[in-house]
Design a protein around this motif. Structure first.
Motif, short mmCIF file in Angstrom:
data_model
loop_
_atom_site.label_atom_id
_atom_site.label_comp_id
_atom_site.label_asym_id
_atom_site.label_seq_id
_atom_site.Cartn_x
_atom_site.Cartn_y
_atom_site.Cartn_z
N HIS A 4 0.83 -1.27 0.04
CA HIS A 4 -0.10 0.02 -0.06
C HIS A 4 0.92 1.15 0.00
O HIS A 4 0.65 2.30 -0.64
CB HIS A 4 -0.95 0.02 1.10
N LEU A 5 1.88 1.35 0.57
CA LEU A 5 2.87 2.32 0.86
C LEU A 5 3.37 2.52 -0.28
O LEU A 5 3.56 3.83 -1.03
CB LEU A 5 4.04 2.07 1.84
N PHE A 6 3.84 1.60 -1.17
CA PHE A 6 4.61 1.70 -2.37
C PHE A 6 3.72 2.39 -3.39
O PHE A 6 4.09 3.37 -4.09
CB PHE A 6 5.08 0.32 -2.87
N ILE A 7 2.35 1.97 -3.46
CA ILE A 7 1.41 2.64 -4.49
C ILE A 7 1.07 3.95 -4.29
O ILE A 7 1.11 4.62 -5.22
CB ILE A 7 0.11 1.62 -4.42
N VAL A 8 0.77 4.17 -3.00
CA VAL A 8 0.58 5.42 -2.45
C VAL A 8 1.73 6.47 -2.86
O VAL A 8 1.52 7.48 -3.67
CB VAL A 8 0.20 5.58 -0.94
N CYS A 9 2.68 6.13 -2.62
CA CYS A 9 3.97 6.94 -2.84
C CYS A 9 4.09 6.99 -4.37
O CYS A 9 4.53 8.15 -4.85
CB CYS A 9 5.31 6.46 -2.21
N PHE A 10 3.99 6.01 -5.15
CA PHE A 10 4.08 6.18 -6.56
C PHE A 10 3.10 7.02 -7.21
O PHE A 10 3.65 7.95 -8.02
CB PHE A 10 4.14 4.74 -7.03
N VAL A 11 2.01 6.84 -6.64
CA VAL A 11 0.97 7.84 -7.44
C VAL A 11 0.89 9.09 -7.14
O VAL A 11 1.11 10.14 -7.86
CB VAL A 11 -0.50 7.37 -6.65
N SER A 357 -14.87 13.72 -0.49
CA SER A 357 -13.89 13.07 0.40
C SER A 357 -14.09 11.40 0.58
O SER A 357 -15.21 11.04 1.04
CB SER A 357 -14.25 13.77 2.07
N ASN A 358 -13.07 10.79 0.65
CA ASN A 358 -13.08 9.45 0.73
C ASN A 358 -12.24 9.02 1.80
O ASN A 358 -11.00 9.32 2.08
CB ASN A 358 -12.59 8.99 -0.83
N GLY A 359 -12.77 7.75 2.25
CA GLY A 359 -11.86 6.98 3.42
C GLY A 359 -12.38 5.67 3.85
O GLY A 359 -13.72 5.43 3.72
N ASP A 360 -11.61 4.66 4.09
CA ASP A 360 -12.09 3.57 4.22
C ASP A 360 -12.84 3.47 5.75
O ASP A 360 -12.69 4.44 6.43
CB ASP A 360 -10.88 2.50 4.35
N LEU A 361 -13.49 2.14 5.81
CA LEU A 361 -14.00 2.09 7.34
C LEU A 361 -13.08 2.01 8.27
O LEU A 361 -12.23 0.73 8.17
CB LEU A 361 -14.93 1.04 7.06
N ASN A 362 -12.90 2.67 9.05
CA ASN A 362 -11.90 2.44 10.27
C ASN A 362 -12.46 1.49 11.21
O ASN A 362 -13.77 1.47 11.54
CB ASN A 362 -11.82 3.90 11.20
N PRO A 363 -11.71 0.18 11.55
CA PRO A 363 -10.28 0.12 11.29
C PRO A 363 -9.66 -0.74 10.11
O PRO A 363 -8.36 -0.81 10.10
CB PRO A 363 -9.96 -0.60 12.29
N ASP A 364 -10.45 -0.92 9.17
CA ASP A 364 -10.00 -1.53 7.92
C ASP A 364 -8.94 -0.61 7.21
O ASP A 364 -7.48 -1.22 7.05
CB ASP A 364 -11.29 -1.59 6.76
N CYS A 365 -9.14 0.53 6.80
CA CYS A 365 -7.93 1.41 6.61
C CYS A 365 -7.23 1.15 5.27
O CYS A 365 -5.61 1.22 5.37
CB CYS A 365 -7.31 1.94 7.75
N PRO A 367 -5.72 2.83 1.87
CA PRO A 367 -5.86 3.95 1.53
C PRO A 367 -6.59 4.43 0.10
O PRO A 367 -6.64 3.53 -0.90
CB PRO A 367 -4.22 4.29 1.05
N MET A 368 -7.25 5.41 -0.02
CA MET A 368 -8.14 5.77 -1.15
C MET A 368 -8.05 7.30 -1.09
O MET A 368 -8.16 8.13 -0.28
CB MET A 368 -9.39 5.25 -1.05
N ALA A 369 -7.83 7.81 -2.48
CA ALA A 369 -7.56 9.23 -2.89
C ALA A 369 -9.06 9.97 -2.65
O ALA A 369 -9.92 9.34 -3.06
CB ALA A 369 -6.92 9.51 -3.81
N ASP A 370 -9.30 11.22 -2.56
CA ASP A 370 -10.23 11.96 -2.56
C ASP A 370 -10.54 12.44 -4.03
O ASP A 370 -9.63 12.10 -4.77
CB ASP A 370 -10.14 13.25 -1.70
N PHE A 371 -11.62 12.60 -4.42
CA PHE A 371 -12.12 13.00 -5.97
C PHE A 371 -12.16 14.55 -5.93
O PHE A 371 -12.70 15.09 -4.95
CB PHE A 371 -13.27 12.32 -6.22
N TYR A 372 -11.91 15.17 -7.22
CA TYR A 372 -12.25 16.44 -7.49
C TYR A 372 -12.71 16.29 -8.88
O TYR A 372 -12.08 16.02 -9.88
CB TYR A 372 -11.14 17.36 -7.41
#
Length: 562
Positions: A4-11, A357-365, A367-372
């Motif tokens: 997840h960290l790699f994908i988020v950082c890459f994007v 505004s987007n966000g997973d169900l805590n505590p699943d968590c 990562p997902m980006a917000d939309f514009y």
């Protein structure tokens, strides 16, 4: 987690490399330091735009859940100071707060705060767990707890969003409160389809009538309502353009229990009727919030519903016609778990864009980006990565307002702290300064005399550059437990003159001004309708109805039908 960290950082890096960043993250430089901390899981995180000290710079109140709430005073220089400790609001530290909204409850000229809660912080309680909180503004930068004084201290509930409106058009701000549970013994972190089927769990909402600024009375049953659901709040809106405030109610797990409701106001009768099914608005989704806006400038309010997996955009076809779902057709069919949503003309081209505004169900968590979604002639394109808004925090409520008074709308997004550690990116509440707007603009504040004092529920129509644009004044919960600015904002493109501004006040008053210069904030004060004239109008209507009835009776008697 490393994947997840790699994908988020890459994007993130790719987005930054090719970005045309139009929104600047000014969280640190503005002095915003906030994160919402959940109790057991998933619930909460709202913000309210409120000029609590009437200095012309809009401030922000943000709920904290298990963390302390914050009241950010706008210093007028691009920065904020948290004045919560000296504000008189510290009693909220005893509660797990959720949503927040505001209105001038007692019409003294200062905006008051209503805060929803789900339980106490310091003791385990069975549901229904706690009361909601009302704070009256003292007018000196502080608030006082008026919960008991206004009759709210015995309403124990598990509440999510609160929304102000004026459903009986008497000028006093009323409240709808969404309640989620009536009975529940498990932990909030394990809520799923299997846990929501119990008949006693779902709750009624509160419909709180403001009795002349002295007290609130729950008239839910008195207005013909007996519905129960997993309520995430509601939004007052005039969907049918008949001049009174209707109510959209958001329900979680709508496919298992109660779908969303569209409650049509029968004013002047004291009654609401659910017309969702015949209008195709009985959405069977996990309905988190509703953004309200006229995306195609046809004078009809359209509604974007946030959901788990697929959001839904319901386009208004006018009175007597069903809404049409056009999410994918208009380019809004992206996959996410969405919460807050805001229609606003961020780029000043004369149509409303959409932030989600987007966000997973805590505590699943995950990562997902917000939309514009940028609106181009009625079609939307997600530009979040290009414009600097693709945050991967655990998003919940969001609000729009012009925090720096430069004429364009900025954006604040409430993020939750991850329950489990090692979430791959910082998940903190963020403030974005809008640097994208190029065209002209107008901001309009309302001062109600017979209507609600800040015009909540009223509509404003602007005619400029060959377009007609309309806004409703937000009373709260339209963006998941949150409330946007009550100052209406319009982008005008290249128009150098506003031909006409029309205000449709709650209560039926209509007011028009012409030939206004752009790029300014104006305040429109309501010109009251004389009480005698209003009374006479009602009398004439009643006489007319009686005459029609009498004529019909005589006609039918002659035909020997009766």
């Amino acid at each position: 987690m490393f994947r997840h960290l790699f994908i988020v950082c890459f994007v993130f890096l790719i987005g930054q490399s090719f970005s045309q960043t139009r929104f600047k993250d000014v969280t640190d430089s503005a002095g915003i330091k906030h994160v919402f901390k959940v109790y057991e899981g998933m619930f909460g995180g709202g913000a309210c735009v409120v000029d609590y000290n009437n200095d012309g710079f809009e401030d922000v109140y943000i709920t904290g859940g298990m963390n302390d709430d914050v009241l950010y005073k706008n210093n007028g220089n691009g920065t904020f100071t948290n004045v919560f400790e000296q504000s008189g609001l510290s009693v909220t530290k005893n509660y797990v707060t959720q949503g927040v909204s505001s209105a001038d409850v007692n019409r003294d000229g200062f905006v008051d705060l209503f805060i929803t809660t789900i339980t106490s912080r310091n003791k385990k309680q069975a549901i229904p767990r706690e009361i909601n909180l009302l704070f009256l503004n003292n007018g000196n930068g502080t608030f006082r707890d008026a919960t008991k004084e206004y009759g709210l201290d015995q309403m124990y509930s598990f509440s999510t969003g609160g929304s102000f409106g004026d459903f009986n058009a008497d000028g006093w701000a009323d409240i709808y409160v969404g309640n989620y549970f009536n009975q529940y013994e498990g932990k909030l972190s394990v809520i799923n389809d299997a846990t929501v089927v119990g008949a006693n769990q779902i709750a009624k909402g509160y419909l709180l009538l403001n009795e002349s600024g002295k007290k609130f009375k729950d008239v839910y049953g008195d207005y013909g309502l007996d519905y129960r659901g997993f309520g995430f709040g509601g939004v007052f809106t005039d969907y049918d353009n008949d001049g009174d405030q209707d109510l959209i109610v958001n329900h979680d797990f709508g496919y298992k229990r109660t779908p969303d409701m569209l409650l049509q106001n029968q004013y002047p009768k004291e009654k609401f009727v659910d017309v969702a099914k015949e209008n195709k608005m009985d959405l069977r989704i996990n309905s988190m919030g509703t953004a309200v806006g006229d995306y195609n400038n046809d004078g009809l309010m359209d509604y974007y519903f946030t959901n788990i997996k697929f959001n839904m955009f319901m386009v208004n076809q006018g009175p007597g016609k069903s809404f049409i779902e056009k999410t994918s057709e208009l380019g809004l069919g992206s996959f996410a778990i969405s919460w807050g949503a805001n229609f606003a003309d961020f780029d000043h081209d004369g149509d409303v864009d959409l932030f989600v505004s987007n966000g997973d169900l805590n505590p699943d968590c995950h990562p997902m980006a917000d939309f514009y979604f940028e609106n181009n002639n009625g079609k939307f394109t997600d530009k979040a990565s290009a414009y600097g808004l693709a945050d991967y925090g655990i998003g919940r409520g969001s609000v729009v307002f012009d925090y720096d008074n430069d004429g364009d709308l900025d954006l604040l997004v409430v993020n939750q702290e991850a329950v489990y550690p090692n979430y791959p990116v910082p998940s903190i509440t963020r403030l974005y300064r809008n640097d994208s707007a190029k065209g002209n603009w107008i901001k309009i504040a309302l001062q109600g005399i017979q209507a609600e004092s800040h015009g909540i529920g009223s509509k404003i129509e602007v005619e400029a550059g060959g377009k007609k644009m309309i806004r409703e004044i937000d009373g709260g919960s339209s963006s998941h437990l949150s409330q946007n600015s009550v100052i209406a904002h319009f982008g005008l493109g290249n128009a150098i003159t506003i031909d006409k501004i029309t205000v449709y006040w709650t209560g039926g008053n209509k007011q028009t001004i012409t030939n206004i210069k752009p790029n300014q904030l104006i305040t429109i004060k309501e010109i009251p309708i004389p009480v005698q004239k209003r009374s006479n109008s009602l009398i004439y209507i009643l006489i007319g109805v009686a005459c029609v009835g009498l004529i019909a009776f005589i006609f039918l008697r002659k035909r020997k039908v009766l």
